[in-house]
Design a protein around this motif. Structure first.
Motif, mmCIF file in Angstrom:
data_model
loop_
_atom_site.group_PDB
_atom_site.id
_atom_site.type_symbol
_atom_site.label_atom_id
_atom_site.label_comp_id
_atom_site.label_asym_id
_atom_site.label_seq_id
_atom_site.Cartn_x
_atom_site.Cartn_y
_atom_site.Cartn_z
ATOM 1 N N ARG A 80 0.813 -1.214 0.000
ATOM 2 C CA ARG A 80 0.000 0.000 0.000
ATOM 3 C C ARG A 80 0.844 1.260 0.000
ATOM 4 N NH1 ARG A 80 -2.245 -0.079 6.305
ATOM 5 N NH2 ARG A 80 -0.193 0.157 7.272
ATOM 6 N N ALA A 81 1.989 1.258 0.677
ATOM 7 C CA ALA A 81 2.802 2.464 0.794
ATOM 8 C C ALA A 81 3.349 2.913 -0.553
ATOM 9 C CB ALA A 81 3.938 2.245 1.792
ATOM 10 N N ILE A 82 3.950 1.998 -1.301
ATOM 11 C CA ILE A 82 4.535 2.390 -2.587
ATOM 12 C C ILE A 82 3.442 2.739 -3.582
ATOM 13 C CG2 ILE A 82 4.705 0.010 -3.432
ATOM 14 C CD1 ILE A 82 7.093 2.988 -4.140
ATOM 15 N N ARG A 83 2.308 2.030 -3.534
ATOM 16 C CA ARG A 83 1.198 2.366 -4.435
ATOM 17 C C ARG A 83 0.674 3.760 -4.147
ATOM 18 N NH1 ARG A 83 -0.916 -2.511 -3.218
ATOM 19 N NH2 ARG A 83 -2.675 -1.536 -2.148
ATOM 20 N N ALA A 84 0.495 4.069 -2.861
ATOM 21 C CA ALA A 84 0.004 5.399 -2.489
ATOM 22 C C ALA A 84 0.987 6.478 -2.925
ATOM 23 C CB ALA A 84 -0.223 5.464 -0.976
ATOM 24 N N ALA A 85 2.288 6.234 -2.710
ATOM 25 C CA ALA A 85 3.302 7.218 -3.093
ATOM 26 C C ALA A 85 3.290 7.456 -4.597
ATOM 27 C CB ALA A 85 4.678 6.746 -2.628
ATOM 28 N N LEU A 113 -2.828 9.401 6.784
ATOM 29 C CA LEU A 113 -3.794 8.868 7.731
ATOM 30 C C LEU A 113 -3.813 7.353 7.625
ATOM 31 C CD1 LEU A 113 -6.879 11.227 7.255
ATOM 32 C CD2 LEU A 113 -5.086 11.369 8.983
ATOM 33 N N SER A 114 -4.006 6.698 8.741
ATOM 34 C CA SER A 114 -4.141 5.243 8.730
ATOM 35 C C SER A 114 -5.218 4.831 9.717
ATOM 36 C CB SER A 114 -2.808 4.573 9.095
ATOM 37 O OG SER A 114 -2.338 5.023 10.354
ATOM 38 N N GLN A 115 -5.749 3.640 9.537
ATOM 39 C CA GLN A 115 -6.727 3.102 10.464
ATOM 40 C C GLN A 115 -6.030 2.625 11.743
ATOM 41 O OE1 GLN A 115 -8.703 -0.021 8.328
ATOM 42 N NE2 GLN A 115 -9.915 1.383 7.082
ATOM 43 N N PRO A 116 -6.699 2.718 12.889
ATOM 44 C CA PRO A 116 -6.074 2.263 14.147
ATOM 45 C C PRO A 116 -5.646 0.804 14.111
ATOM 46 C CG PRO A 116 -8.049 3.552 14.593
ATOM 47 C CD PRO A 116 -8.021 3.328 13.106
ATOM 48 N N THR A 117 -6.361 -0.030 13.354
ATOM 49 C CA THR A 117 -6.032 -1.460 13.318
ATOM 50 C C THR A 117 -4.947 -1.793 12.299
ATOM 51 O OG1 THR A 117 -7.862 -1.802 11.756
ATOM 52 C CG2 THR A 117 -8.307 -2.181 14.101
ATOM 53 N N THR A 118 -4.633 -0.839 11.417
ATOM 54 C CA THR A 118 -3.586 -1.057 10.409
ATOM 55 C C THR A 118 -2.692 0.179 10.381
ATOM 56 O OG1 THR A 118 -5.084 -0.206 8.688
ATOM 57 C CG2 THR A 118 -4.950 -2.602 8.969
ATOM 58 N N LEU A 120 0.260 3.030 10.449
ATOM 59 C CA LEU A 120 1.421 3.274 9.599
ATOM 60 C C LEU A 120 2.690 2.734 10.250
ATOM 61 C CD1 LEU A 120 2.542 4.876 7.070
ATOM 62 C CD2 LEU A 120 2.947 6.750 8.681
ATOM 63 N N GLU A 121 3.464 1.978 9.494
ATOM 64 C CA GLU A 121 4.748 1.475 9.960
ATOM 65 C C GLU A 121 5.860 2.436 9.535
ATOM 66 O OE1 GLU A 121 5.080 -1.067 11.881
ATOM 67 O OE2 GLU A 121 3.048 -1.871 11.739
ATOM 68 N N MET A 122 6.946 2.430 10.296
ATOM 69 C CA MET A 122 8.038 3.356 10.006
ATOM 70 C C MET A 122 8.635 3.103 8.621
ATOM 71 S SD MET A 122 9.289 5.938 11.485
ATOM 72 C CE MET A 122 10.609 7.121 11.201
ATOM 73 N N ASP A 123 8.744 1.834 8.219
ATOM 74 C CA ASP A 123 9.308 1.563 6.904
ATOM 75 C C ASP A 123 8.376 2.035 5.791
ATOM 76 O OD1 ASP A 123 7.410 -0.386 7.432
ATOM 77 O OD2 ASP A 123 8.479 -1.963 6.367
ATOM 78 N N GLU A 124 7.065 2.064 6.061
ATOM 79 C CA GLU A 124 6.119 2.592 5.083
ATOM 80 C C GLU A 124 6.278 4.104 4.944
ATOM 81 O OE1 GLU A 124 2.264 -0.231 4.976
ATOM 82 O OE2 GLU A 124 2.461 0.966 6.809
ATOM 83 N N LEU A 125 6.470 4.790 6.059
ATOM 84 C CA LEU A 125 6.721 6.234 5.999
ATOM 85 C C LEU A 125 7.974 6.511 5.190
ATOM 86 C CD1 LEU A 125 6.367 9.190 6.799
ATOM 87 C CD2 LEU A 125 7.486 8.656 8.982
ATOM 88 N N ASN A 126 9.018 5.733 5.435
ATOM 89 C CA ASN A 126 10.263 5.913 4.680
ATOM 90 C C ASN A 126 10.050 5.661 3.190
ATOM 91 O OD1 ASN A 126 11.699 6.537 7.004
ATOM 92 N ND2 ASN A 126 12.324 4.432 7.371
ATOM 93 N N THR A 127 9.262 4.638 2.859
ATOM 94 C CA THR A 127 8.973 4.335 1.452
ATOM 95 C C THR A 127 8.292 5.512 0.769
ATOM 96 O OG1 THR A 127 8.796 1.950 1.821
ATOM 97 C CG2 THR A 127 7.628 2.843 -0.082
ATOM 98 N N GLY A 146 2.691 15.268 8.775
ATOM 99 C CA GLY A 146 1.707 15.004 9.817
ATOM 100 C C GLY A 146 1.093 13.632 9.626
ATOM 101 N N HIS A 147 0.804 12.957 10.730
ATOM 102 C CA HIS A 147 0.182 11.634 10.680
ATOM 103 C C HIS A 147 -0.940 11.583 11.695
ATOM 104 C CE1 HIS A 147 -0.038 7.358 12.262
ATOM 105 N NE2 HIS A 147 -0.555 7.302 11.054
ATOM 106 N N GLY A 148 -2.044 10.994 11.290
ATOM 107 C CA GLY A 148 -3.169 10.842 12.195
ATOM 108 C C GLY A 148 -3.869 9.522 11.979
#
Length: 260
Positions: A80-85, A113-118, A120-127, A146-148
């Motif tokens: 999801r991270a690379i697709r979103a980027a 933004l991410s869901q509470p159950t899924t 954001l992971e740090m490696d996803e932020l880096n991606t 910003g992240h929420g």
């Protein structure tokens, strides 16, 4: 409360009044497209939940910009991270307001933004940040992040980016003077070296979050987490919650002094 669409229009109008842009044939259509993308971000900027960013962060990008780009998208599932980027960069590059940008963005506001159950992971932020730096930004870009959490989101991950471009080339950054790094902990209190500075920052800003510490002091993810734990233990901020994020419990400098 002002609607997200109205806030987006107001922010663009403020920028246009400051820039006095010459009209171009497709300006109205491009403005409408950017206004819709910016409105998606404004839902986050004026959210009551602590997403760590607000409309003044958007103005920080808009104020010096001579051209703008905006993109927002949501996605779920593996990768999801690379697709979103990739998608948010594609959307942002689909059009612009102002002169044709001739290089990477000078300033950028990135909201995730991410869901509470899924979450954001740090490696996803880096991606995400690395992909944007390779496409629409670079290492000189001032990136506001910003992240929420968004419990009612239809996607696991939502990404929005507002890009501000300058017609003037950015001056080279002055070389950093080599100085001894501060100690990790104070030999007097046993707390993190930045404990008092972080506490004062949160009280002055009336908001708290790891992003503020990372941006202000250049701290890594693990140290930021430990410092937030120390501030919670001291009663400066309340424990993080899904609905409110980090709450600042101290209201003024006098109350803060008692925590030291």
């Amino acid at each position: 409360m002002t609607s997200a669409a109205t806030l987006a229009d107001n922010l663009l109008s403020e920028w246009e009044a400051h820039r006095h842009l010459a009209p171009i044939p497709d300006y109205t259509a491009q403005r409408a497209r950017l206004a819709q993308q910016l409105a998606n971000m404004c839902v986050v900027l004026q959210s009551e939940a602590d997403s760590n960013v607000d409309e003044d962060d958007a103005r920080t990008v808009l104020r010096p910009a001579t051209s703008l780009r905006v993109g927002s998208t949501g996605t779920s599932g593996p990768g999801r991270a690379i697709r979103a980027a990739q998608h948010v960069a594609q959307l942002a590059q689909a059009g612009h307001l102002g002169p044709e940008p001739g290089g990477p963005a000078a300033t950028a506001l990135l909201v995730i933004l991410s869901q509470p159950t899924t979450e954001l992971e740090m490696d996803e932020l880096n991606t995400i940040t690395e992909y944007l730096r390779q496409t629409v930004c670079d290492n000189q870009t001032e990136l506001i992040f910003g992240h929420g959490l968004q419990p009612d989101s239809s996607t696991e991950l939502w990404v929005g980016v507002l890009l501000g471009y300058s017609s003037e080339p950015l001056p080279p950054r002055p070389p950093r003077l080599l100085q001894p790094a501060p100690p990790a902990t104070s030999h007097v209190t046993g707390r993190d070296f930045y404990f008092e500075a972080a506490a004062r920052l949160f009280v002055q800003r009336r908001r708290a979050g790891g992003w503020l510490l990372q941006r202000q002091f250049g701290l890594g993810y693990n140290r930021t987490g430990r410092l937030l734990d120390e501030l919670v233990a001291a009663g400066v901020i309340g424990p993080e919650s899904e609905s409110r994020g980090w709450r600042v419990l101290v209201t003024d400098e006098a109350g803060l002094e008692k925590k030291f």
